[in-house]
Design an enzyme around this catalytic site. Structure first.
Site, mmCIF file in Angstrom:
data_model
loop_
_atom_site.group_PDB
_atom_site.id
_atom_site.type_symbol
_atom_site.label_atom_id
_atom_site.label_comp_id
_atom_site.label_asym_id
_atom_site.label_seq_id
_atom_site.Cartn_x
_atom_site.Cartn_y
_atom_site.Cartn_z
ATOM 1 N N TYR A 126 30.617 43.694 39.596
ATOM 2 C CA TYR A 126 31.562 44.750 39.251
ATOM 3 C C TYR A 126 32.408 44.256 38.069
ATOM 4 O O TYR A 126 32.882 43.116 38.076
ATOM 5 C CB TYR A 126 32.432 45.031 40.480
ATOM 6 C CG TYR A 126 33.563 45.984 40.211
ATOM 7 C CD1 TYR A 126 33.319 47.317 39.934
ATOM 8 C CD2 TYR A 126 34.879 45.550 40.230
ATOM 9 C CE1 TYR A 126 34.353 48.195 39.684
ATOM 10 C CE2 TYR A 126 35.929 46.421 39.984
ATOM 11 C CZ TYR A 126 35.658 47.745 39.703
ATOM 12 O OH TYR A 126 36.690 48.606 39.458
ATOM 13 N N ASP B 290 31.067 40.733 48.688
ATOM 14 C CA ASP B 290 31.591 42.060 48.342
ATOM 15 C C ASP B 290 30.600 43.079 48.907
ATOM 16 O O ASP B 290 29.493 43.240 48.392
ATOM 17 C CB ASP B 290 31.710 42.178 46.810
ATOM 18 C CG ASP B 290 32.303 43.517 46.371
ATOM 19 O OD1 ASP B 290 32.254 44.480 47.146
ATOM 20 O OD2 ASP B 290 32.797 43.578 45.222
ATOM 21 N N LYS C 135 35.992 53.198 48.067
ATOM 22 C CA LYS C 135 34.666 53.775 47.896
ATOM 23 C C LYS C 135 34.190 54.412 49.206
ATOM 24 O O LYS C 135 34.744 55.411 49.616
ATOM 25 C CB LYS C 135 33.708 52.703 47.368
ATOM 26 C CG LYS C 135 34.306 51.840 46.215
ATOM 27 C CD LYS C 135 34.587 52.620 44.958
ATOM 28 C CE LYS C 135 35.437 51.863 43.942
ATOM 29 N NZ LYS C 135 34.985 50.535 43.575
ATOM 30 N N ARG D 292 56.119 45.109 54.774
ATOM 31 C CA ARG D 292 55.110 44.376 54.003
ATOM 32 C C ARG D 292 54.293 43.502 54.942
ATOM 33 O O ARG D 292 53.092 43.375 54.816
ATOM 34 C CB ARG D 292 55.760 43.531 52.896
ATOM 35 C CG ARG D 292 54.763 42.610 52.214
ATOM 36 C CD ARG D 292 55.148 42.059 50.851
ATOM 37 N NE ARG D 292 56.553 41.907 50.601
ATOM 38 C CZ ARG D 292 57.332 40.932 51.084
ATOM 39 N NH1 ARG D 292 56.821 40.011 51.869
ATOM 40 N NH2 ARG D 292 58.613 40.895 50.797
HETATM 41 C C1 LIG Z 1 35.516 49.391 42.939
HETATM 42 C C2 LIG Z 1 34.981 48.051 43.228
HETATM 43 C C3 LIG Z 1 35.823 46.935 43.336
HETATM 44 C C4 LIG Z 1 37.318 47.029 43.077
HETATM 45 O O1 LIG Z 1 37.988 47.782 44.037
HETATM 46 P P1 LIG Z 1 39.297 48.667 43.718
HETATM 47 O O2 LIG Z 1 39.564 49.330 45.021
HETATM 48 O O3 LIG Z 1 38.937 49.604 42.610
HETATM 49 O O4 LIG Z 1 40.382 47.720 43.311
HETATM 50 C C5 LIG Z 1 35.240 45.710 43.639
HETATM 51 N N1 LIG Z 1 33.910 45.590 43.847
HETATM 52 C C6 LIG Z 1 33.080 46.645 43.765
HETATM 53 C C7 LIG Z 1 31.615 46.448 44.000
HETATM 54 C C8 LIG Z 1 33.575 47.895 43.441
HETATM 55 O O5 LIG Z 1 32.737 48.936 43.340
#
Ligand SMILES: *Cc1c(COP(=O)(O)O)cnc(C)c1O
Length: 384
Positions: A103, A175, A200, A51
């Site tokens: 998001y 983000d 993504k 971990r």
């Molecule tokens: C998908 C997404 C998240 C969350 O990420 P996960 O990997 O699904 O937990 C946060 N911000 C944006 C802009 C996203 O597209």
């Protein structure tokens, strides 16, 4: 190899990925182990329990840090896990300023989880960064910015946010999921923390859920690394390997995402069945100049409003494609279509959602890296 002087594509392939010293294996081994043998109690090679530390994850963290020109990266078992760690820097009574187009999962975490711990959130139109200052008071600790935003592709001026954060001694977290490190590097523009949903573009193949935090600030890193290990949302070695493999083509994929994205945005803009196209590459996008300044290109995320369509008609369009798949998520090699109001943004109350432009006839496209002729053909077949 973690030399900041190499160009992006070279770093994507090599950073953190030194050949395995025991065999020379060019690919970082998957250290599928939970624990490590110690010579005598406390005497070990720096690895005690997985971990806390795992060599495959460490290689990936070095790689992502290099892509953001940063000194530190922490990988999490999801993007939400990464965000959760940042929010755990807050104490009851602290206030956070964030955007009014986020998001859906971020909005849900703020309002349904952390609001219960006495943290206050202000959802502000951040497309004009001067709006942020109106909400700053003695309790403000964090600015959470997402740019481009999901799904209406608002652009937020990271450099302007950075100046405000610095002036008021706040943490600016960005983000950077939609842009990926290929298109945008927020730390260089004054952000303190960059967050990625690695799921993504970084992973890029729709086969892993993962998150990352990237930063230079030593003190913040120590705090976040402590939360990372203490709360334990750490990813496994197999996923770390898959993401490292995915990142090796990030620059190539992003070039194609941008190329296809531009062609499709331009096609849709003049289409008679489309009322509106959200894409930051248009010169009439309200913050196009900022997008041009802070992004290398405009990406493959596009949202469209269908002219005069009700929910049923919108559903019919969303379900009629052959190449585009109807699915949540984005940033993979395959093109996806999504209905934000009932899918990714369903957790946002209808009036809030519509205020932010997430209307029932809005569809979001994640343009993949297929051949552009086939993608355009698919759109023509469905839209007519
Ligand atoms: C998908 C997404 C998240 C969350 O990420 P996960 O990997 O699904 O937990 C946060 N911000 C944006 C802009 C996203 O597209």
């Amino acid at each position: 190899m973690n030399n900041k002087n190499y160009k992006f594509g070279t770093k994507a392939i090599h950073a953190g990925a030194d050949p395995d010293p025991s065999t020379g294996a060019i690919m970082t081994p998957i250290f599928q182990t939970s624990t490590y043998v110690q010579e005598s109690p406390g005497k070990h090679k720096g690895y005690a329990y997985a971990r806390g530390k795992n060599p495959t994850r460490e290689a990936l963290q070095k790689n992502i840090a290099a892509l953001e020109n940063a000194t530190h990266c922490l990988c999490f078992s999801s993007g939400m896990g990464a965000m959760d760690a940042v929010l755990k820097l807050m104490r009851p009574g602290d206030e956070v300023i964030t955007g009014d187009d986020l998001y859906g999962g971020s909005y849900r975490m703020f309002t349904k989880v952390f609001a219960n711990y006495g943290i206050k959130f202000h959802f502000v139109n951040m497309t004009d960064a001067t709006n942020i200052e109106k909400y700053i008071n003695a309790n403000t600790k964090l600015i959470w910015a997402e740019t481009p935003t999901n799904p209406t592709m608002q652009i937020i001026d990271i450099e302007a946010c950075g100046k405000i954060a610095k002036k008021h001694n706040l943490i600016l977290a960005v983000d950077n999921t939609f842009a990926s490190p290929y298109l945008q590097n927020p730390l260089a523009l004054g952000a303190n923390i960059v967050m990625h949903s690695v799921t993504k573009y970084l992973g890029g193949h729709s086969d892993v859920v993962m998150g990352a935090l990237v930063l230079n600030d030593e003190k913040l890193y120590e705090q976040l690394a402590f939360i990372h290990n203490s709360c334990g949302a750490t990813p496994g070695p197999m996923d770390s390997f898959l993401v490292m493999r995915g990142i090796k083509t990030l620059h190539l994929r992003m070039e194609r995402h941008c190329f296809n994205g531009k062609k499709i945005a331009e096609f849709l803009k003049t289409h008679p069945k489309i009322e509106k196209v959200y894409w930051p590459g248009f010169t009439d996008h309200p913050n196009h100049e900022i997008a041009k300044k802070q992004m290398k290109d405009f990406g493959g995320m596009i949202s469209i409003v269908l002219k005069g369509a009700d929910l049923d008609q919108t559903f019919k369009v969303a379900s009629s494609f052959e190449v585009f798949s109807l699915a949540e998520s984005l940033g993979g090699v395959e093109s996806l279509i999504n209905h934000p109001a009932t899918m990714t943004h369903a957790s946002i109350p209808k009036d809030e959602r519509e205020k932010a432009g997430v209307v029932d006839n809005l569809l979001r496209l994640s343009v993949g890296v297929e051949d552009i002729e086939d993608l355009l053909e698919d759109l023509k077949n469905v839209l007519g």
